[in-house]
Scaffold this active site. Structure first.
Site, mmCIF file in Angstrom:
data_model
loop_
_atom_site.group_PDB
_atom_site.id
_atom_site.type_symbol
_atom_site.label_atom_id
_atom_site.label_comp_id
_atom_site.label_asym_id
_atom_site.label_seq_id
_atom_site.Cartn_x
_atom_site.Cartn_y
_atom_site.Cartn_z
ATOM 1 C CG ASP A 159 6.465 18.492 4.574
ATOM 2 O OD1 ASP A 159 5.616 18.363 5.463
ATOM 3 O OD2 ASP A 159 6.874 17.544 3.888
ATOM 4 C CG HIS A 187 6.219 13.768 4.538
ATOM 5 N ND1 HIS A 187 5.770 15.050 4.713
ATOM 6 C CD2 HIS A 187 5.200 12.970 4.897
ATOM 7 C CE1 HIS A 187 4.524 15.015 5.158
ATOM 8 N NE2 HIS A 187 4.158 13.764 5.280
HETATM 9 P P1 NAX Z 1 -7.333 7.113 3.362
HETATM 10 O O1 NAX Z 1 -7.226 6.041 4.404
HETATM 11 O O2 NAX Z 1 -8.533 7.988 3.343
HETATM 12 O O3 NAX Z 1 -7.205 6.461 1.917
HETATM 13 C C1 NAX Z 1 -6.232 5.515 1.616
HETATM 14 C C2 NAX Z 1 -6.806 4.649 0.523
HETATM 15 O O4 NAX Z 1 -5.780 3.768 0.096
HETATM 16 C C3 NAX Z 1 -7.992 3.790 0.981
HETATM 17 O O5 NAX Z 1 -9.093 4.017 0.129
HETATM 18 C C4 NAX Z 1 -7.452 2.369 0.865
HETATM 19 O O6 NAX Z 1 -8.455 1.439 0.479
HETATM 20 C C5 NAX Z 1 -6.401 2.544 -0.220
HETATM 21 N N1 NAX Z 1 -5.399 1.487 -0.267
HETATM 22 C C6 NAX Z 1 -4.869 0.774 0.763
HETATM 23 N N2 NAX Z 1 -4.013 -0.152 0.311
HETATM 24 C C7 NAX Z 1 -3.978 -0.001 -1.042
HETATM 25 C C8 NAX Z 1 -3.291 -0.686 -2.075
HETATM 26 N N3 NAX Z 1 -2.474 -1.711 -1.804
HETATM 27 N N4 NAX Z 1 -3.507 -0.290 -3.352
HETATM 28 C C9 NAX Z 1 -4.356 0.710 -3.635
HETATM 29 N N5 NAX Z 1 -5.053 1.390 -2.694
HETATM 30 C C10 NAX Z 1 -4.856 1.025 -1.413
HETATM 31 O O7 NAX Z 1 -5.988 7.951 3.487
HETATM 32 P P2 NAX Z 1 -5.664 9.399 2.921
HETATM 33 O O8 NAX Z 1 -6.066 10.407 3.926
HETATM 34 O O9 NAX Z 1 -6.167 9.517 1.542
HETATM 35 O O10 NAX Z 1 -4.056 9.335 2.963
HETATM 36 C C11 NAX Z 1 -3.331 8.499 2.084
HETATM 37 C C12 NAX Z 1 -1.863 8.456 2.472
HETATM 38 O O11 NAX Z 1 -1.287 9.742 2.375
HETATM 39 C C13 NAX Z 1 -1.588 7.984 3.885
HETATM 40 O O12 NAX Z 1 -0.521 7.059 3.839
HETATM 41 C C14 NAX Z 1 -1.140 9.243 4.586
HETATM 42 O O13 NAX Z 1 -0.277 8.970 5.677
HETATM 43 C C15 NAX Z 1 -0.428 9.952 3.477
HETATM 44 N N6 NAX Z 1 -0.187 11.401 3.645
HETATM 45 C C16 NAX Z 1 0.951 11.903 3.131
HETATM 46 C C17 NAX Z 1 1.242 13.251 3.201
HETATM 47 C C18 NAX Z 1 2.512 13.795 2.618
HETATM 48 O O14 NAX Z 1 2.740 14.997 2.759
HETATM 49 N N7 NAX Z 1 3.378 13.026 1.977
HETATM 50 C C19 NAX Z 1 0.328 14.191 3.893
HETATM 51 C C20 NAX Z 1 -1.058 13.673 4.024
HETATM 52 C C21 NAX Z 1 -1.149 12.217 4.360
HETATM 53 O O15 NAX Z 1 -0.906 12.037 5.724
#
Ligand code: NAX
Length: 328
Positions: A159, A187
């Site tokens: 952000d 966020h």
């Molecule tokens: P993806 O869905 O591509 O990847 C998430 C990964 O997490 C998957 O490979 C899944 O298998 C794994 N996972 C799920 N449960 C798990 C657990 N218990 N232990 C370990 N791994 C686990 O998502 P991606 O685009 O990489 O985004 C990840 C997260 O970042 C999401 O929650 C998203 O909302 C968040 N974000 C946060 C942002 C921020 O500024 N704070 C911005 C970007 C993003 O939206």
């Protein structure tokens, strides 16, 4: 060469990590003299994909990458970790509201908080990226009673970076000229990007940009809804920019923040600026180069800012209610 730093990363087979891990291994996060061991944590069904990511990391032959460990067991994933980057989680599905997402992801961060508490190194520092990141960090923190609270942070750096770009674009300045950008609160679409205290080439933003209606209106809503705009344009959520922000968050935590600037991090509030104590709330902070940060003091917040900060604080209080049973 110094001892390798153990960096635990969750969601390691996901989109954000696919851009982030390679840059960590290249030394962009902890510097060109610090070797790293990556401890990659995933859920069982994603372990195959994770193998592929590890193969590619190995095929880069990064001199600083001293090892890769892969696991679906949080206790192993955080064992001896010095830095933990909690990226993984369930994304928001069709028809899901924020409260649903909080309910689904909460237990993940409860378990990971416990695993960090029991297994991580004494100097562990945690950044939560997986959404809702402030509240997930709160859950992890509460479940790690032996770890100092201030080691738990959530990421609002994306952000901050988005704010710099918008201000540069509007004013015609370069991004490097934009300083003192503070993100306040959650966020989420309630965060408050504080333009009153930000500067462009050392000048107040409100002097450099005469369109104050834009600053109070479209500018704020653009930052607040940028994630959604990216999903609409790309068909997938921000990944490379989020990975970049996570790297910058950790990098700057270990560096000295220049005395005439600051960075934004969501951290446990001790009631500073009247915010409810105990929330994980984004503030402008300065880091001391030894892994400590302090909130920038004495910033003026006018009624407009106070109102915005109240809205984002109220949202965090609501989120805390939803996960009350996970907070020890
Ligand atoms: P993806 O869905 O591509 O990847 C998430 C990964 O997490 C998957 O490979 C899944 O298998 C794994 N996972 C799920 N449960 C798990 C657990 N218990 N232990 C370990 N791994 C686990 O998502 P991606 O685009 O990489 O985004 C990840 C997260 O970042 C999401 O929650 C998203 O909302 C968040 N974000 C946060 C942002 C921020 O500024 N704070 C911005 C970007 C993003 O939206």
């Amino acid at each position: 060469m110094t001892t390798p730093v153990r960096v635990a990363v969750t969601g390691a087979a996901g989109s954000i990590c696919y851009s982030m891990l390679f840059r960590i291994a290249a030394g962009e996060m902890l510097g060109p003299d610090t070797p790293v061991i990556l401890q990659l944590l995933e859920i069982t069904p994603a372990m195959g994909a994770l193998e592929g990511v590890a193969m590619e990391l190995n095929d880069c032959a990064f001199p600083l990458l001293h090892g890769i460990e892969m696991t679906d067991d949080p206790n192993k994933g955080f064992a001896g970790a010095n830095v933990a980057m909690l990226v993984g989680g369930r994304p928001r599905g069709p028809g899901m509201v924020r409260a649903d997402l909080i309910k689904i992801n909460g237990p993940i961060f409860e378990g990971q908080g416990k695993a960090i508490n029991d297994n991580a190194a004494d100097d562990i520092r945690v950044v939560v990226v997986g959404n809702p990141c402030n509240t997930n960090a709160l859950i992890a923190m509460h479940n790690a009673p032996d770890v100092p609270k201030e080691r738990f942070t959530a990421m609002t750096r994306l952000d901050q970076n988005r704010t710099k770009h918008q201000l540069a674009m509007k004013s015609g300045a370069q991004v490097a000229d934009i300083t003192n950008v503070g993100i306040w609160g959650n966020h989420s679409n309630t965060m408050y990007p504080d333009f009153f205290n930000a500067k462009i080439g050392g000048k107040a933003v409100t002097d450099a940009i005469s369109d104050h209606e834009w600053l109070k209106g479209d500018f704020i809503s653009t930052i607040q809804s940028r994630g959604k705009a990216i999903i609409e344009a790309r068909g997938a959520s921000s990944a490379a920019s989020a990975g970049n922000a996570a790297i910058e968050h950790v990098r700057d935590w270990f560096q000295v923040t220049p005395s005439d600037d600051w960075v934004s991090m969501a951290i446990p509030s001790n009631g500073e600026y009247g915010v409810t104590e105990g929330l994980i709330f984004s503030y402008p902070v300065r880091c001391d180069g030894a892994g400590n940060y302090s909130i920038v003091e004495g910033l003026e917040l006018n009624d407009f800012a106070k109102e915005k900060i109240k809205v984002t604080e109220d949202q965090l209080l609501e989120e805390r209610e939803v996960v009350a049973d996970l907070l020890k």
